[in-house]
Design a protein around this motif. Structure first.
Motif, PDB file in Angstrom:
ATOM      1  N   ILE A 144     -30.294  -1.492  18.417  1.00  0.00           N
ATOM      2  CA  ILE A 144     -31.438  -2.140  17.763  1.00  0.00           C
ATOM      3  C   ILE A 144     -32.525  -2.509  18.780  1.00  0.00           C
ATOM      4  O   ILE A 144     -33.701  -2.458  18.474  1.00  0.00           O
ATOM      5  N   LEU A 145     -32.094  -2.834  20.008  1.00  0.00           N
ATOM      6  CA  LEU A 145     -33.099  -3.097  21.045  1.00  0.00           C
ATOM      7  C   LEU A 145     -33.949  -1.851  21.270  1.00  0.00           C
ATOM      8  O   LEU A 145     -35.171  -1.930  21.399  1.00  0.00           O
ATOM      9  N   ARG A 146     -33.296  -0.695  21.284  1.00  0.00           N
ATOM     10  CA  ARG A 146     -34.037   0.550  21.500  1.00  0.00           C
ATOM     11  C   ARG A 146     -35.030   0.789  20.354  1.00  0.00           C
ATOM     12  O   ARG A 146     -36.168   1.180  20.578  1.00  0.00           O
ATOM     13  N   LYS A 147     -34.602   0.514  19.133  1.00  0.00           N
ATOM     14  CA  LYS A 147     -35.511   0.711  17.987  1.00  0.00           C
ATOM     15  C   LYS A 147     -36.726  -0.201  18.107  1.00  0.00           C
ATOM     16  O   LYS A 147     -37.858   0.205  17.868  1.00  0.00           O
ATOM     17  N   ILE A 148     -36.474  -1.460  18.499  1.00  0.00           N
ATOM     18  CA  ILE A 148     -37.564  -2.431  18.602  1.00  0.00           C
ATOM     19  C   ILE A 148     -38.522  -2.046  19.735  1.00  0.00           C
ATOM     20  O   ILE A 148     -39.739  -2.036  19.567  1.00  0.00           O
ATOM     21  N   CYS A 155     -39.434  -6.857  14.457  1.00  0.00           N
ATOM     22  CA  CYS A 155     -38.404  -7.222  13.484  1.00  0.00           C
ATOM     23  C   CYS A 155     -37.910  -5.986  12.715  1.00  0.00           C
ATOM     24  O   CYS A 155     -38.695  -5.062  12.463  1.00  0.00           O
ATOM     25  N   LEU A 156     -36.630  -5.977  12.397  1.00  0.00           N
ATOM     26  CA  LEU A 156     -36.052  -4.871  11.613  1.00  0.00           C
ATOM     27  C   LEU A 156     -35.393  -5.434  10.359  1.00  0.00           C
ATOM     28  O   LEU A 156     -34.639  -6.407  10.449  1.00  0.00           O
ATOM     29  N   LYS A 174     -36.842 -10.331  17.292  1.00  0.00           N
ATOM     30  CA  LYS A 174     -36.685 -10.543  18.738  1.00  0.00           C
ATOM     31  C   LYS A 174     -36.097 -11.926  18.992  1.00  0.00           C
ATOM     32  O   LYS A 174     -35.340 -12.130  19.941  1.00  0.00           O
ATOM     33  N   THR A 175     -36.440 -12.897  18.148  1.00  0.00           N
ATOM     34  CA  THR A 175     -35.913 -14.255  18.321  1.00  0.00           C
ATOM     35  C   THR A 175     -34.389 -14.270  18.182  1.00  0.00           C
ATOM     36  O   THR A 175     -33.699 -14.925  18.968  1.00  0.00           O
ATOM     37  N   ILE A 177     -32.381 -11.955  18.903  1.00  0.00           N
ATOM     38  CA  ILE A 177     -31.800 -11.309  20.084  1.00  0.00           C
ATOM     39  C   ILE A 177     -31.872 -12.239  21.292  1.00  0.00           C
ATOM     40  O   ILE A 177     -30.902 -12.387  22.037  1.00  0.00           O
ATOM     41  N   VAL A 178     -33.029 -12.894  21.461  1.00  0.00           N
ATOM     42  CA  VAL A 178     -33.175 -13.834  22.590  1.00  0.00           C
ATOM     43  C   VAL A 178     -32.155 -14.975  22.446  1.00  0.00           C
ATOM     44  O   VAL A 178     -31.500 -15.365  23.426  1.00  0.00           O
ATOM     45  N   ASN A 179     -31.984 -15.498  21.231  1.00  0.00           N
ATOM     46  CA  ASN A 179     -31.005 -16.578  21.017  1.00  0.00           C
ATOM     47  C   ASN A 179     -29.597 -16.117  21.375  1.00  0.00           C
ATOM     48  O   ASN A 179     -28.828 -16.856  21.997  1.00  0.00           O
ATOM     49  N   CYS A 180     -29.270 -14.884  20.990  1.00  0.00           N
ATOM     50  CA  CYS A 180     -27.931 -14.345  21.276  1.00  0.00           C
ATOM     51  C   CYS A 180     -27.722 -14.230  22.784  1.00  0.00           C
ATOM     52  O   CYS A 180     -26.690 -14.638  23.318  1.00  0.00           O
TER      53      CYS A 180
END
Ligand code: ADP
Length: 186
Positions: A144-148, A155-156, A174-175, A177-180
């Motif tokens: 998903i990072l690659r898609k973004i 956002c997806l 993105k939020t 992902i950053v939280n994770c």
């Protein structure tokens, strides 16, 4: 087995591919020296020093609730929804099925166009299928990072295939992902 290499001080490698290439630099048998070049390919899992292991993280572990409107919703109301729900992207659905995506820039563009935001429906300015980039529950974080990153979006929608189309079941921003990443690092 975990390897830590001086050239990559912040990473631990599990099962990298290591090629050792000896280079004999002095052929005097009395005083022979051998330089060893070590080539490391980043195969296997890459693990951060502080326990960061993103490989098992899937969309399902990260997703949050989708914020959706229908295509007749006016731009003004969509903007209010973005503020109230504290999101930057809204999905447009009909009976739960994905029709479009609208972002902050889309709303800004439409508002600067001269029309009244209280009259223009989001259906006019949304990015629509089949251009929408989406993901599914079992996709990994790196996918998903690659898609973004490749599509320069924030956002997806997370979707499930149904007979009627793509049903929206969540969102990844993105939020999320950053939280994770922060939770894993701290
Ligand atoms: P922002 O407008 O807040 O910078 P984005 O960078 O995500 O947000 O959006 C840029 C453009 O990409 C917009 O036109 C938006 O409609 C579109 N867009 C956003 N998300 C997606 C997606 N998942 N798939 C396709 N297009 C998208």
């Amino acid at each position: 087995m975990i390897y830590i290499f001086p050239n990559f001080p912040d990473l631990e490698f599990t099962d990298p591919t290591i090629t050792v290439d000896p280079v004999v630099s002095n052929l005097d048998p009395e005083n022979m020296t051998v330089d060893v070049n070590v080539f490391i390919e980043r195969t296997g899992d890459i693990k951060g020093r502080y326990g960061l292991d993103i490989n098992p993280v899937k969309v399902n572990d990260l997703k949050s609730l989708p914020i959706v409107v229908t295509k007749n919703t006016k731009i003004y109301d969509a903007a209010v929804t973005m503020f109230v729900e504290n999101v930057g992207t809204i999905f447009i659905v009909e009976e739960g099925i994905l029709q479009g995506v609208i972002s902050r820039k889309d709303l800004l563009k439409a508002s600067l166009g001269g029309g009244n935001p209280a009259d223009i429906p989001v259906g006019v300015v949304m990015t629509r299928m089949p251009k929408i980039i989406y993901c599914k529950d079992d996709e990994s974080l790196i996918v998903i990072l690659r898609k973004i990153v490749d599509n320069e979006i924030d956002c997806l929608p997370v979707i499930e295939d149904t007979k009627k189309g793509l049903k929206v079941v969540g969102r990844i921003s993105k939020t999320n992902i950053v939280n994770c990443l922060y939770d894993t690092l701290k």
